[in-house]
Write a protein that holds these residues in place. Structure first.
Motif, PDB file in Angstrom:
ATOM      1  N   ALA A  38       0.726  -1.239  -0.121  1.00 13.61           N
ATOM      2  CA  ALA A  38      -0.017   0.046   0.104  1.00 13.61           C
ATOM      3  C   ALA A  38       1.062   1.167   0.058  1.00 13.61           C
ATOM      4  O   ALA A  38       0.617   2.327  -0.795  1.00 13.61           O
ATOM      5  CB  ALA A  38      -0.773  -0.024   1.425  1.00 13.61           C
ATOM      6  N   ARG A  39       2.079   1.235   0.812  1.00 13.48           N
ATOM      7  CA  ARG A  39       2.904   2.414   0.746  1.00 13.48           C
ATOM      8  C   ARG A  39       4.109   2.288  -0.173  1.00 13.48           C
ATOM      9  O   ARG A  39       4.958   2.949  -0.150  1.00 13.48           O
ATOM     10  CB  ARG A  39       3.245   2.573   2.201  1.00 13.48           C
ATOM     11  N   GLN A  40       4.115   1.183  -0.799  1.00  9.62           N
ATOM     12  CA  GLN A  40       5.375   0.842  -1.744  1.00  9.62           C
ATOM     13  C   GLN A  40       6.553   1.103  -0.891  1.00  9.62           C
ATOM     14  O   GLN A  40       7.512   1.928  -1.635  1.00  9.62           O
ATOM     15  CB  GLN A  40       5.088   1.879  -2.963  1.00  9.62           C
ATOM     16  N   ARG A  41       6.673   0.361   0.040  1.00  9.05           N
ATOM     17  CA  ARG A  41       8.056   0.313   0.984  1.00  9.05           C
ATOM     18  C   ARG A  41       8.486  -1.085   1.437  1.00  9.05           C
ATOM     19  O   ARG A  41       7.443  -1.964   1.535  1.00  9.05           O
ATOM     20  CB  ARG A  41       8.181   1.597   1.875  1.00  9.05           C
ATOM     21  N   VAL A  42       9.684  -1.228   1.713  1.00  3.19           N
ATOM     22  CA  VAL A  42      10.235  -2.572   2.212  1.00  3.19           C
ATOM     23  C   VAL A  42      10.873  -2.124   3.392  1.00  3.19           C
ATOM     24  O   VAL A  42      11.364  -1.228   3.630  1.00  3.19           O
ATOM     25  CB  VAL A  42      11.272  -3.247   1.429  1.00  3.19           C
ATOM     26  N   THR A  43      10.599  -3.010   4.651  1.00  2.00           N
ATOM     27  CA  THR A  43      11.333  -2.839   5.682  1.00  2.00           C
ATOM     28  C   THR A  43      12.442  -3.922   5.902  1.00  2.00           C
ATOM     29  O   THR A  43      12.139  -4.973   5.838  1.00  2.00           O
ATOM     30  CB  THR A  43      10.019  -3.326   6.946  1.00  2.00           C
ATOM     31  N   LEU A  44      13.364  -3.352   6.527  1.00  2.00           N
ATOM     32  CA  LEU A  44      14.565  -4.300   6.339  1.00  2.00           C
ATOM     33  C   LEU A  44      14.514  -4.867   8.117  1.00  2.00           C
ATOM     34  O   LEU A  44      14.052  -4.556   8.849  1.00  2.00           O
ATOM     35  CB  LEU A  44      16.099  -3.393   6.363  1.00  2.00           C
ATOM     36  N   ALA A  45      15.393  -6.000   8.256  1.00  2.00           N
ATOM     37  CA  ALA A  45      15.149  -6.593   9.499  1.00  2.00           C
ATOM     38  C   ALA A  45      15.843  -5.906  10.602  1.00  2.00           C
ATOM     39  O   ALA A  45      15.407  -5.962  11.634  1.00  2.00           O
ATOM     40  CB  ALA A  45      16.055  -7.752   9.413  1.00  2.00           C
ATOM     41  N   ASP A  46      16.545  -4.812  10.149  1.00  2.00           N
ATOM     42  CA  ASP A  46      17.155  -4.222  11.564  1.00  2.00           C
ATOM     43  C   ASP A  46      16.368  -2.755  11.513  1.00  2.00           C
ATOM     44  O   ASP A  46      16.977  -1.728  12.334  1.00  2.00           O
ATOM     45  CB  ASP A  46      18.865  -3.783  11.192  1.00  2.00           C
ATOM     46  N   GLY A  47      15.463  -2.734  10.997  1.00  2.00           N
ATOM     47  CA  GLY A  47      14.248  -1.399  11.420  1.00  2.00           C
ATOM     48  C   GLY A  47      14.016  -0.436  10.143  1.00  2.00           C
ATOM     49  O   GLY A  47      12.863  -0.367  10.013  1.00  2.00           O
ATOM     50  N   PRO A  48      15.127  -0.121   9.381  1.00  2.00           N
ATOM     51  CA  PRO A  48      14.852   1.115   8.542  1.00  2.00           C
ATOM     52  C   PRO A  48      13.910   0.486   7.242  1.00  2.00           C
ATOM     53  O   PRO A  48      14.044  -0.781   7.149  1.00  2.00           O
ATOM     54  CB  PRO A  48      16.154   1.479   7.956  1.00  2.00           C
ATOM     55  N   TRP A  49      13.248   1.453   6.461  1.00  2.00           N
ATOM     56  CA  TRP A  49      12.538   1.199   5.325  1.00  2.00           C
ATOM     57  C   TRP A  49      13.120   1.854   4.266  1.00  2.00           C
ATOM     58  O   TRP A  49      13.598   2.844   4.298  1.00  2.00           O
ATOM     59  CB  TRP A  49      10.899   1.347   5.733  1.00  2.00           C
ATOM     60  N   LEU A  50      12.612   1.169   3.108  1.00  2.00           N
ATOM     61  CA  LEU A  50      12.790   2.076   1.664  1.00  2.00           C
ATOM     62  C   LEU A  50      11.725   2.095   0.752  1.00  2.00           C
ATOM     63  O   LEU A  50      10.811   1.144   0.687  1.00  2.00           O
ATOM     64  CB  LEU A  50      13.899   1.179   1.054  1.00  2.00           C
ATOM     65  N   GLY A  51      11.551   3.214   0.316  1.00  2.00           N
ATOM     66  CA  GLY A  51      10.433   3.355  -0.731  1.00  2.00           C
ATOM     67  C   GLY A  51      10.567   2.847  -2.168  1.00  2.00           C
ATOM     68  O   GLY A  51      11.753   2.671  -2.596  1.00  2.00           O
ATOM     69  N   TYR A  52       9.900   2.337  -2.842  1.00  2.00           N
ATOM     70  CA  TYR A  52      10.143   1.873  -4.124  1.00  2.00           C
ATOM     71  C   TYR A  52       9.180   2.397  -5.066  1.00  2.00           C
ATOM     72  O   TYR A  52       7.999   2.536  -4.771  1.00  2.00           O
ATOM     73  CB  TYR A  52      10.397   0.278  -4.095  1.00  2.00           C
ATOM     74  N   THR A  53       9.309   2.216  -6.456  1.00  2.00           N
ATOM     75  CA  THR A  53       8.543   2.621  -7.638  1.00  2.00           C
ATOM     76  C   THR A  53       8.333   1.217  -8.207  1.00  2.00           C
ATOM     77  O   THR A  53       7.378   1.018  -8.484  1.00  2.00           O
ATOM     78  CB  THR A  53       9.407   3.686  -8.609  1.00  2.00           C
ATOM     79  N   SER A  54       9.262   0.622  -8.412  1.00  2.00           N
ATOM     80  CA  SER A  54       9.196  -0.879  -8.889  1.00  2.00           C
ATOM     81  C   SER A  54       9.968  -1.682  -7.911  1.00  2.00           C
ATOM     82  O   SER A  54      11.120  -1.227  -7.423  1.00  2.00           O
ATOM     83  CB  SER A  54       9.785  -0.902 -10.170  1.00  2.00           C
ATOM     84  N   LEU A  55       9.194  -2.817  -7.567  1.00  2.00           N
ATOM     85  CA  LEU A  55      10.254  -3.811  -6.642  1.00  2.00           C
ATOM     86  C   LEU A  55      10.439  -5.172  -7.430  1.00  2.00           C
ATOM     87  O   LEU A  55       9.363  -5.677  -7.925  1.00  2.00           O
ATOM     88  CB  LEU A  55       9.374  -3.985  -5.519  1.00  2.00           C
ATOM     89  N   VAL A  56      11.678  -5.816  -7.093  1.00  2.00           N
ATOM     90  CA  VAL A  56      11.790  -6.900  -7.896  1.00  2.00           C
ATOM     91  C   VAL A  56      12.019  -7.908  -6.940  1.00  2.00           C
ATOM     92  O   VAL A  56      13.106  -7.854  -6.150  1.00  2.00           O
ATOM     93  CB  VAL A  56      12.994  -6.939  -9.011  1.00  2.00           C
ATOM     94  N   PHE A  57      11.516  -9.059  -6.870  1.00  2.00           N
ATOM     95  CA  PHE A  57      11.852 -10.223  -6.041  1.00  2.00           C
ATOM     96  C   PHE A  57      12.883 -10.900  -6.845  1.00  2.00           C
ATOM     97  O   PHE A  57      12.646 -11.579  -7.919  1.00  2.00           O
ATOM     98  CB  PHE A  57      10.708 -11.180  -5.636  1.00  2.00           C
ATOM     99  N   ALA A  58      14.110 -11.063  -6.258  1.00  2.00           N
ATOM    100  CA  ALA A  58      14.960 -12.198  -6.796  1.00  2.00           C
ATOM    101  C   ALA A  58      15.269 -12.846  -5.603  1.00  2.00           C
ATOM    102  O   ALA A  58      16.623 -13.161  -5.260  1.00  2.00           O
ATOM    103  CB  ALA A  58      16.074 -11.478  -7.410  1.00  2.00           C
ATOM    104  N   THR A  59      14.559 -13.391  -4.759  1.00  2.00           N
ATOM    105  CA  THR A  59      14.883 -14.095  -3.563  1.00  2.00           C
ATOM    106  C   THR A  59      15.328 -15.725  -3.780  1.00  2.00           C
ATOM    107  O   THR A  59      15.660 -16.244  -2.580  1.00  2.00           O
ATOM    108  CB  THR A  59      13.504 -14.001  -2.483  1.00  2.00           C
ATOM    109  N   GLY A  60      15.408 -16.156  -4.938  1.00  2.00           N
ATOM    110  CA  GLY A  60      15.854 -17.624  -5.154  1.00  2.00           C
ATOM    111  C   GLY A  60      15.075 -18.556  -4.537  1.00  2.00           C
ATOM    112  O   GLY A  60      13.924 -18.655  -4.384  1.00  2.00           O
ATOM    113  N   ALA A  61      15.969 -19.711  -3.904  1.00  2.00           N
ATOM    114  CA  ALA A  61      15.114 -20.786  -3.415  1.00  2.00           C
ATOM    115  C   ALA A  61      16.049 -21.262  -2.408  1.00  2.00           C
ATOM    116  O   ALA A  61      17.318 -20.984  -2.215  1.00  2.00           O
ATOM    117  CB  ALA A  61      15.343 -21.803  -4.488  1.00  2.00           C
ATOM    118  N   ARG A  62      15.447 -22.033  -1.532  1.00  2.00           N
ATOM    119  CA  ARG A  62      16.447 -22.694  -0.421  1.00  2.00           C
ATOM    120  C   ARG A  62      15.998 -24.000  -0.416  1.00  2.00           C
ATOM    121  O   ARG A  62      15.212 -24.538  -0.894  1.00  2.00           O
ATOM    122  CB  ARG A  62      15.712 -22.190   1.088  1.00  2.00           C
TER     123      ARG A  62
END
Ligand SMILES: Cc1cc2nc3c(=O)[nH]c(=O)nc-3n(C[C@H](O)[C@H](O)[C@H](O)COP(=O)(O)OP(=O)(O)OC[C@H]3O[C@@H](n4cnc5c(N)ncnc54)[C@H](O)[C@@H]3O)c2cc1C
Length: 505
Positions: free
Chosen positions: A91-115
């Motif tokens: 909704a807000r077009q942003r990602v939150t990092l594990a240690d707290g800060p967040w970043l806004g995005y216009t386009s977001l690409v998942f390249a999270t791979g596999a485990r």
């Protein structure tokens, strides 16, 4: 930088993300885009395909690195390493990092791979969110840390137990054995590579493994890991417990039980997922045009129920070549826009090729039926020479190759691969293909338009042109054309092209 420039955020800094970032750098330099790549691993992106080679000491971290963060930062890219994205707020077009800060995005690409899949064995915690999911002496060969553990075991010539008889398990087993470890492969089917080959080929491969000194335990059901006191007294893996059979002792257990696309972050953000993050032919997430997915985490399946490509799709392929092609396509899409981009071509059915010294196995397509099975429209030919470790099966529909297996026959396997990928007809006399590996076979004169490097999709013509322009080593060809930067299986062919060029001189 234009303040209104879009901000592209890439989650994951594996080899596929690295290719996307490389392709977007010119737009960043021109100030047309801000770009941030966020990777959980401390290391810069590396060629994961070569992790087993790293684990047995055949290559170095430096040699498999595929990205230079300092160079990217100098070009204006923000590279966050050792940083995990915890949440995506669409909704807000942003990602939150594990240690707290967040970043806004216009386009977001998942390249999270596999485990890697951790099987439900007594003593293992299959929960990927667990703080230390695997006990000491147990690895799933995927990252640099795993490679370092394998390296230690191989250097000490310890007994390595590989659980899983699929391609990655066999490649790790063969490489570790070649470099001096004692290796046992434990798997649950009647023969290894059970998903790709039939019983005849399975017996031939098993004989090849045994001839290399690898112990193969088939039809085994692993139930737990046993721990003992390691050399330093700290508890460590000591044996793999089997249902109804003696435990298999070892100092290291390598889990090779498949991989699962990393979709949990996308699921948490309410995106549609199947086996991977569902995207359409523009790699756009269903119902969110600001979000894309590429590589091992992405499953291309559009919303058109009559789309033949998607109906035939089997989920993420887990191969580097398709991921790189998606990365290149997406970079063009993000910079040139939808109107300029050609449609993303559908991937062909993959050919399985074992990367191992002296054990040649290739297979593709429909290989289950035998020559005397009554399968309408399918004609199957088989040739087996178990004494010499050779086996070939070819299945055709209307003369066109629908599936094949080749064991111990490298030239035949290469030709069948080419014919399969081209959807070509086989010669009426199938034995002509077998003669390619015979002692009186004429030297091959390969079609120059054929892809020599199948991971990066580089043809013989392109490589020969690079050689003609002065490239005289495999690394030089790789730098100029990207050929040889994936699994490395084509390095022999690259050397042959260099030699062919210089031979007349
Ligand atoms: C031993 C081995 C052998 C292989 N052999 C072959 C082969 O011969 N041929 C072939 O084609 N393929 C092979 N593969 C598969 C190939 O390595 C993968 O297809 C390729 O790595 C996919 O790249 P990727 O960037 O999509 O994903 P990955 O390489 O998995 O990278 C994804 C990255 O994203 C990071 N990440 C995930 N979630 C987050 C988050 N929330 N925040 C920040 N970072 C995150 C991960 O830590 C990881 O670094 C092999 C793989 C292995 C392990």
């Amino acid at each position: 930088m234009n303040a209104a420039a879009p901000h592209v955020v890439v989650i994951g800094y594996g080899p596929v993300a690295a290719r996307l970032v490389d392709e977007l750098v010119p737009a960043v330099r021109r100030g047309e885009m801000a770009l941030t790549v966020i990777g959980e691993e401390a290391a810069a992106a590396y060629n994961r395909v070569l992790v087993a080679d790293l684990g047995v000491g055949r290559t170095t971290e430096e040699a498999i690195s595929v990205s230079d963060p300092a160079e990217l930062e100098a070009a204006g890219v923000t590279v966050l390493r050792g940083a995990r994205v915890l949440r995506v707020d669409r909704a807000r077009q942003r990602v939150t990092l594990a240690d707290g800060p967040w970043l806004g995005y216009t386009s977001l690409v998942f390249a999270t791979g596999a485990r890697p899949v951790v099987p439900p064995l007594h003593g293992l915690n299959p929960d990927p969110a667990a703080h230390s999911p695997l006990p000491r002496g147990v690895i799933a060969l995927r990252g640099l840390d795993d490679a370092a553990v394998l390296r230690g075991a191989v250097a000490r010539r310890e007994r390595v137990v590989v659980l899983g008889g699929g391609i990655l398990g066999l490649e790790a087993a063969l490489a570790a054995r070649d470099e001096g470890a004692l290796v046992t492969v434990v798997h649950h089917g009647p023969h290894t590579l059970g998903r790709s080959i039939d019983a005849g080929a399975g017996h031939t491969v098993a004989a090849a493994l045994r001839a290399r000194g690898i112990t193969v335990v088939s039809d085994a059901r692993a139930v737990g890991v046993e721990m003992g006191a390691g050399a330093d007294g700290v508890p460590a893996f000591s044996a793999l417990a089997l249902d109804g059979g003696p435990a298999v002792e070892g100092a290291l257990l390598v889990l090779s039980c498949g991989v699962r696309p990393r979709t949990e972050l996308a699921e948490g953000a309410g995106l549609a997922t199947g086996r991977g993050i569902l995207v359409d032919h523009s790699l756009q997430a269903h119902h969110d045009p600001a979000i894309f997915a590429i590589g091992d985490c992405a499953e291309v399946r559009c919303l058109d129920s009559s789309c033949a490509d998607c109906a035939a799709g089997t989920g993420p392929l887990g191969l580097i070549g398709p991921g790189w092609r998606q990365a290149e396509w997406l970079a063009a899409f993000l910079t040139a826009g939808a109107a300029a981009a050609h449609p993303l071509p559908a991937e062909r059915a993959p050919v399985m090729m074992l990367k191992a010294r002296g054990v040649d196995v290739a297979a593709a397509g429909d290989v289950a039926a035998g020559p005397f099975d009554d399968v309408p429209g399918l004609a199957v030919s088989v040739w087996a020479d178990p004494e010499h470790g050779k086996y070939v099966k070819m299945g055709t529909r209307s003369g066109v190759l629908a599936g094949f297996i080749s064991v111990g026959m490298p030239r035949t396997g290469a030709e069948l691969t080419l014919l399969f990928e081209r959807g070509a007809e086989l010669p009426a006399d199938r034995s002509a293909l077998l003669r390619l590996d015979g002692p009186d076979a004429a030297p091959a004169s390969p079609d120059p338009s054929r892809n020599v490097c199948r991971c990066a999709g580089v043809s013989g013509e392109t490589i020969s042109a690079a050689v003609a322009q002065g490239c005289s080593t495999v690394p030089e060809i790789s730098a100029a054309t990207r050929a040889g930067t994936g699994c490395g299986g084509c390095h022999g062919d690259l050397k042959a092209l260099i030699e062919a060029h210089f031979a007349p001189a």
